[in-house]
Write a protein that holds these residues in place. Structure first.
Motif, PDB file in Angstrom:
ATOM      1  N   PRO A  26      46.529  40.469  47.621  1.00 11.67           N
ATOM      2  CA  PRO A  26      46.001  39.570  48.658  1.00 11.67           C
ATOM      3  C   PRO A  26      45.494  38.265  48.032  1.00 11.67           C
ATOM      4  N   GLY A  27      45.899  37.156  48.614  1.00  8.62           N
ATOM      5  CA  GLY A  27      45.443  35.854  48.131  1.00  8.62           C
ATOM      6  C   GLY A  27      45.963  35.495  46.761  1.00  8.62           C
ATOM      7  N   ALA A  28      47.120  36.058  46.371  1.00 13.20           N
ATOM      8  CA  ALA A  28      47.633  35.846  45.016  1.00 13.20           C
ATOM      9  C   ALA A  28      47.879  34.368  44.738  1.00 13.20           C
ATOM     10  N   ARG A  29      47.407  33.932  43.566  1.00 13.91           N
ATOM     11  CA  ARG A  29      47.649  32.574  43.077  1.00 13.91           C
ATOM     12  C   ARG A  29      48.159  32.670  41.657  1.00 13.91           C
ATOM     13  N   GLU A  30      49.210  31.934  41.376  1.00 11.51           N
ATOM     14  CA  GLU A  30      49.758  31.929  40.019  1.00 11.51           C
ATOM     15  C   GLU A  30      48.855  31.102  39.110  1.00 11.51           C
ATOM     16  N   GLU A  31      48.555  31.640  37.935  1.00 12.10           N
ATOM     17  CA  GLU A  31      47.718  30.944  36.969  1.00 12.10           C
ATOM     18  C   GLU A  31      48.349  31.034  35.585  1.00 12.10           C
ATOM     19  N   THR A  32      48.168  29.981  34.805  1.00 10.11           N
ATOM     20  CA  THR A  32      48.534  30.039  33.400  1.00 10.11           C
ATOM     21  C   THR A  32      47.528  30.919  32.668  1.00 10.11           C
ATOM     22  N   ASP A  33      48.021  31.771  31.780  1.00 10.94           N
ATOM     23  CA  ASP A  33      47.126  32.682  31.055  1.00 10.94           C
ATOM     24  C   ASP A  33      46.399  31.941  29.926  1.00 10.94           C
ATOM     25  N   ASP A  34      45.595  30.970  30.330  1.00 13.39           N
ATOM     26  CA  ASP A  34      44.745  30.236  29.383  1.00 13.39           C
ATOM     27  C   ASP A  34      43.315  30.654  29.677  1.00 13.39           C
ATOM     28  N   TRP A  35      42.908  31.792  29.107  1.00 14.35           N
ATOM     29  CA  TRP A  35      41.622  32.367  29.471  1.00 14.35           C
ATOM     30  C   TRP A  35      40.435  31.491  29.086  1.00 14.35           C
ATOM     31  N   PRO A  36      40.435  30.834  27.916  1.00 21.17           N
ATOM     32  CA  PRO A  36      39.312  29.930  27.632  1.00 21.17           C
ATOM     33  C   PRO A  36      39.164  28.831  28.681  1.00 21.17           C
ATOM     34  N   ALA A  37      40.299  28.266  29.143  1.00 20.38           N
ATOM     35  CA  ALA A  37      40.221  27.218  30.168  1.00 20.38           C
ATOM     36  C   ALA A  37      39.739  27.789  31.500  1.00 20.38           C
ATOM     37  N   LEU A  38      40.206  28.974  31.848  1.00 15.37           N
ATOM     38  CA  LEU A  38      39.759  29.600  33.093  1.00 15.37           C
ATOM     39  C   LEU A  38      38.259  29.913  33.044  1.00 15.37           C
ATOM     40  N   LEU A  39      37.779  30.345  31.885  1.00 15.00           N
ATOM     41  CA  LEU A  39      36.352  30.620  31.752  1.00 15.00           C
ATOM     42  C   LEU A  39      35.538  29.323  31.800  1.00 15.00           C
ATOM     43  N   ALA A  40      36.062  28.255  31.214  1.00 16.91           N
ATOM     44  CA  ALA A  40      35.363  26.965  31.253  1.00 16.91           C
ATOM     45  C   ALA A  40      35.202  26.482  32.689  1.00 16.91           C
ATOM     46  N   ALA A  41      36.190  26.782  33.539  1.00 17.74           N
ATOM     47  CA  ALA A  41      36.142  26.343  34.932  1.00 17.74           C
ATOM     48  C   ALA A  41      35.059  27.051  35.739  1.00 17.74           C
ATOM     49  N   THR A  42      34.476  28.132  35.203  1.00 22.20           N
ATOM     50  CA  THR A  42      33.403  28.827  35.909  1.00 22.20           C
ATOM     51  C   THR A  42      32.056  28.132  35.754  1.00 22.20           C
ATOM     52  N   GLY A  43      31.973  27.173  34.849  1.00 19.73           N
ATOM     53  CA  GLY A  43      30.700  26.511  34.567  1.00 19.73           C
ATOM     54  C   GLY A  43      29.974  27.097  33.377  1.00 19.73           C
ATOM     55  N   LEU A  44      30.490  28.192  32.829  1.00 18.66           N
ATOM     56  CA  LEU A  44      29.927  28.731  31.604  1.00 18.66           C
ATOM     57  C   LEU A  44      30.450  27.941  30.406  1.00 18.66           C
ATOM     58  N   GLU A  45      29.810  28.141  29.278  1.00 21.27           N
ATOM     59  CA  GLU A  45      30.239  27.476  28.048  1.00 21.27           C
ATOM     60  C   GLU A  45      31.236  28.376  27.315  1.00 21.27           C
ATOM     61  N   PRO A  46      32.498  27.957  27.188  1.00 21.43           N
ATOM     62  CA  PRO A  46      33.498  28.830  26.559  1.00 21.43           C
ATOM     63  C   PRO A  46      33.116  29.166  25.121  1.00 21.43           C
ATOM     64  N   GLY A  47      33.388  30.388  24.736  1.00 18.68           N
ATOM     65  CA  GLY A  47      33.127  30.840  23.379  1.00 18.68           C
ATOM     66  C   GLY A  47      34.410  31.296  22.715  1.00 18.68           C
ATOM     67  N   PRO A  48      34.309  31.955  21.592  1.00 16.16           N
ATOM     68  CA  PRO A  48      35.500  32.394  20.865  1.00 16.16           C
ATOM     69  C   PRO A  48      36.180  33.585  21.530  1.00 16.16           C
ATOM     70  N   SER A  49      37.434  33.775  21.162  1.00 17.22           N
ATOM     71  CA  SER A  49      38.185  34.974  21.520  1.00 17.22           C
ATOM     72  C   SER A  49      38.450  35.761  20.243  1.00 17.22           C
ATOM     73  N   ARG A  50      38.592  37.065  20.404  1.00 16.98           N
ATOM     74  CA  ARG A  50      38.868  37.903  19.242  1.00 16.98           C
ATOM     75  C   ARG A  50      39.719  39.100  19.661  1.00 16.98           C
ATOM     76  N   SER A  51      40.672  39.456  18.809  1.00 20.34           N
ATOM     77  CA  SER A  51      41.528  40.611  19.064  1.00 20.34           C
ATOM     78  C   SER A  51      41.116  41.784  18.178  1.00 20.34           C
ATOM     79  N   PHE A  52      41.211  42.976  18.752  1.00 19.26           N
ATOM     80  CA  PHE A  52      40.820  44.213  18.065  1.00 19.26           C
ATOM     81  C   PHE A  52      42.040  45.136  18.029  1.00 19.26           C
ATOM     82  N   LEU A  53      42.463  45.496  16.829  1.00 15.41           N
ATOM     83  CA  LEU A  53      43.666  46.301  16.642  1.00 15.41           C
ATOM     84  C   LEU A  53      43.322  47.785  16.639  1.00 15.41           C
ATOM     85  N   ILE A  54      44.134  48.556  17.331  1.00 15.62           N
ATOM     86  CA  ILE A  54      44.048  50.014  17.298  1.00 15.62           C
ATOM     87  C   ILE A  54      45.373  50.531  16.749  1.00 15.62           C
ATOM     88  N   GLU A  55      45.319  51.181  15.595  1.00 20.35           N
ATOM     89  CA  GLU A  55      46.539  51.689  14.958  1.00 20.35           C
ATOM     90  C   GLU A  55      46.344  53.153  14.566  1.00 20.35           C
TER      91      GLU A  55
END
Length: 282
Positions: A181-210
């Protein structure tokens, strides 16, 4: 009955728990990393879209003095979260994003593989951001590395089944997103999407499970569950040869059964994107 791109969370509950348990240590690593971004102790964690509470229970161990709240729209999954939390996890029935404003604010708001199930992801992120206290962190787990478990050549069917499963799943995912419902296409730019919320964007980090072969019984069962779900939801997006290969992998009587294959492994990665609510100036 759910449509071909709908998700029956009750039916998937056991598989969700099995796969999340295998990856649970990444939550411990993420919690330590996120805690390091705050000068003060974490006193409340909100796990938004908690499912059966795997992450919430880990947060209860990582933040022993904090209140842990697991919020989800599925009461049966929340029953599992309460049982797993051992009295440390409080649960709230809440449909996301509409019920988020009624939930308590928190020092850490955690949303793992939740936002991509919301038609309007920007609105969902704004609602999540609204629950972050001054100085608090919003952590959104999205993307990373999809589960890898099969060698390229299996000795049955065409080589490269894993890659074709990934491609079929991408098509399924796009159809699932389009049907929301209400689907909108978005570019998967999560830092930019988070910045648009009014919060201050921070780092991203990946965690590997092997998990390397030979796999434990629990890991092998999780791989079986992944393949069974792929067989059910992707059969109409795969050719007949690949469906037959999946059937052979899932047939316990087959010499190619995943239950006994020596080369099966479990490899995935979770990426956490962060943003912080600044404190008001003194």
């Amino acid at each position: 009955m759910p449509g071909p791109e709908e998700i029956d969370w009750d039916e998937l509950a056991d598989q969700l728990e099995a796969r999340a348990e295998l990856s649970a240590r990444f939550v411990d690593e993420a919690a330590a990393w996120l805690a390091g971004r705050r000068p003060e102790p974490v006193t409340r964690v909100l796990d938004a879209g908690s499912g059966p509470g795997i992450a919430a229970a880990r947060f209860a161990r990582c933040f022993p003095a904090a209140e842990i709240i697991a919020a989800d729209g599925n009461p049966r999954l929340l029953e599992r979260a309460r049982a797993r939390g051992g009295g440390r996890v409080t649960t709230r029935v809440a449909e996301l994003p509409g019920d988020l404003p009624a939930l308590p604010d928190a020092d850490l708001v955690w949303a793992s593989n939740v936002v991509h199930h919301l038609g309007d992801q920007r609105a969902g992120l704004r609602a999540l951001a609204g629950r972050v206290r001054p100085g608090g962190v919003l952590a959104v787990c999205e993307g990373g590395l999809p589960l890898r478990c099969l060698p390229r050549s299996l000795g049955v069917g065409r080589p490269g089944l894993q890659a074709r499963l990934d491609a079929a799943n991408e098509d399924w995912f796009a159809a699932m997103r389009a049907a929301l419902p209400g689907a909108r296409e978005e570019t998967d730019d999560w830092p930019a999407l988070l910045a648009a919320t009014g919060l201050e964007p921070g780092p991203s980090r990946s965690f590997l499970i092997e998990l390397r072969p030979p796999l434990s019984g629990a890991a092998r069962e999780a791989v079986r569950g992944y393949l069974a779900t792929a067989r059910e939801k992707l059969a109409d997006r795969l050719d007949a040869d690949d469906v037959r290969t999946l059937d052979a992998l899932l047939d316990p009587q087959s010499p190619h059964a995943v239950d006994r294959r020596p080369g099966v492994f479990f490899l995935t990665a979770h990426t956490v994107h962060t943003a912080t609510r600044p404190r008001a100036a003194a």
